[in-house]
Design a protein around this motif. Structure first.
Motif, short mmCIF file in Angstrom:
data_model
loop_
_atom_site.label_atom_id
_atom_site.label_comp_id
_atom_site.label_asym_id
_atom_site.label_seq_id
_atom_site.Cartn_x
_atom_site.Cartn_y
_atom_site.Cartn_z
N MET A 1 -24.53 27.82 6.61
CA MET A 1 -24.63 29.27 6.66
C MET A 1 -23.26 29.87 6.32
SD MET A 1 -26.16 31.56 9.68
CE MET A 1 -24.83 32.15 10.68
N ARG A 2 -23.27 30.87 5.45
CA ARG A 2 -22.02 31.50 5.04
C ARG A 2 -21.47 32.38 6.14
NH1 ARG A 2 -22.28 34.12 -0.62
NH2 ARG A 2 -20.16 34.54 -0.05
N THR A 3 -20.15 32.52 6.10
CA THR A 3 -19.46 33.35 7.07
C THR A 3 -19.88 34.81 6.93
OG1 THR A 3 -17.28 33.90 7.93
CG2 THR A 3 -17.45 33.71 5.58
N SER A 4 -19.68 35.59 7.93
CA SER A 4 -20.08 37.00 7.87
C SER A 4 -19.16 37.78 6.95
CB SER A 4 -20.03 37.62 9.27
OG SER A 4 -18.70 37.82 9.66
N THR A 5 -19.66 38.91 6.48
CA THR A 5 -18.84 39.77 5.62
C THR A 5 -17.57 40.20 6.33
OG1 THR A 5 -20.11 41.69 6.31
CG2 THR A 5 -20.78 40.64 4.26
N ALA A 6 -17.67 40.53 7.60
CA ALA A 6 -16.50 40.97 8.35
C ALA A 6 -15.46 39.86 8.46
CB ALA A 6 -16.92 41.45 9.73
N SER A 7 -15.90 38.61 8.63
CA SER A 7 -14.97 37.49 8.76
C SER A 7 -14.15 37.31 7.50
CB SER A 7 -15.71 36.20 9.08
OG SER A 7 -16.33 36.30 10.33
N PHE A 8 -14.80 37.38 6.33
CA PHE A 8 -14.05 37.25 5.07
C PHE A 8 -13.04 38.39 4.96
CE2 PHE A 8 -13.11 38.60 0.81
CZ PHE A 8 -12.59 37.43 0.28
N ALA A 9 -13.49 39.60 5.20
CA ALA A 9 -12.62 40.77 5.07
C ALA A 9 -11.42 40.67 6.00
CB ALA A 9 -13.41 42.05 5.33
N ILE A 10 -11.65 40.23 7.22
CA ILE A 10 -10.56 40.09 8.19
C ILE A 10 -9.57 39.03 7.75
CG2 ILE A 10 -10.00 39.34 10.54
CD1 ILE A 10 -12.71 40.73 11.36
N THR A 11 -10.07 37.89 7.31
CA THR A 11 -9.20 36.80 6.87
C THR A 11 -8.37 37.22 5.66
OG1 THR A 11 -10.79 35.17 7.65
CG2 THR A 11 -9.15 34.40 6.08
N TYR A 12 -9.02 37.84 4.69
CA TYR A 12 -8.31 38.28 3.49
C TYR A 12 -7.27 39.34 3.85
CZ TYR A 12 -7.42 39.62 -1.32
OH TYR A 12 -6.81 39.89 -2.51
N GLU A 13 -7.65 40.28 4.69
CA GLU A 13 -6.73 41.34 5.10
C GLU A 13 -5.51 40.76 5.81
OE1 GLU A 13 -5.29 45.02 5.01
OE2 GLU A 13 -7.28 44.56 4.24
N GLU A 14 -5.71 39.73 6.63
CA GLU A 14 -4.59 39.09 7.31
C GLU A 14 -3.62 38.47 6.31
OE1 GLU A 14 -6.49 36.31 9.95
OE2 GLU A 14 -6.94 37.87 11.44
N ILE A 15 -4.17 37.84 5.28
CA ILE A 15 -3.33 37.19 4.27
C ILE A 15 -2.51 38.24 3.51
CG2 ILE A 15 -3.36 35.92 2.08
CD1 ILE A 15 -5.81 34.38 3.20
N ILE A 16 -3.17 39.32 3.06
CA ILE A 16 -2.42 40.30 2.27
C ILE A 16 -1.43 41.10 3.13
CG2 ILE A 16 -4.11 40.38 0.41
CD1 ILE A 16 -5.00 43.12 1.43
N ALA A 17 -1.77 41.30 4.40
CA ALA A 17 -0.84 41.98 5.30
C ALA A 17 0.40 41.12 5.54
CB ALA A 17 -1.52 42.32 6.62
N GLU A 18 0.18 39.83 5.72
CA GLU A 18 1.28 38.89 5.94
C GLU A 18 2.23 38.87 4.74
OE1 GLU A 18 1.20 34.18 5.71
OE2 GLU A 18 0.25 34.93 7.54
#
Length: 114
Positions: A1-18
């Motif tokens: 099962m694929r991860t939720s839309t929110a999980s991808f967005a949160i992970t990506y946002e963390e990377i670009i914020a870092e």
């Protein structure tokens, strides 16, 4: 099962914020429709593999970081024995932008990203 839309967005946002990256610049360089890209980044839509690649490449992420995003999103990591994936890996490792990678893909008669 694929991860939720929110999980991808949160992970990506963390990377670009870092990395202190600008969302608008990333989206502009990704060649993804602006509205669609903001829907992905806000968690409204779940991106496909090419969208993840475009967002990762346009953010200047390393191959390892992009592979992690693909794996996390359950979209299949880049596999060097696949002709298309080998070209993508080469482009990412040589810090090509989405347009330059698409030129390489076209030259080798492979499908472009986004």
């Amino acid at each position: 099962m694929r991860t939720s839309t929110a999980s991808f967005a949160i992970t990506y946002e963390e990377i670009i914020a870092e990395k202190h990256l600008n969302r608008a610049e990333i989206i502009r360089h990704s060649l993804i429709d602006r509205t669609y890209a903001y829907q992905i980044l806000s968690g409204i839509r779940l991106p496909g593999r090419d969208k993840v690649l475009a967002l990762g490449i346009s953010a200047g992420l390393s191959l390892k970081e992009i592979q992690r995003l693909l794996e996390y999103s359950e979209l299949g990591i880049l596999y060097p024995k696949s002709a298309r994936d080998a070209i993508l890996i080469y482009g990412i490792e040589h810090h090509f932008d989405v347009m330059k990678i698409n030129e390489l893909l076209e030259a080798h008669q492979q499908l472009c990203i986004p």
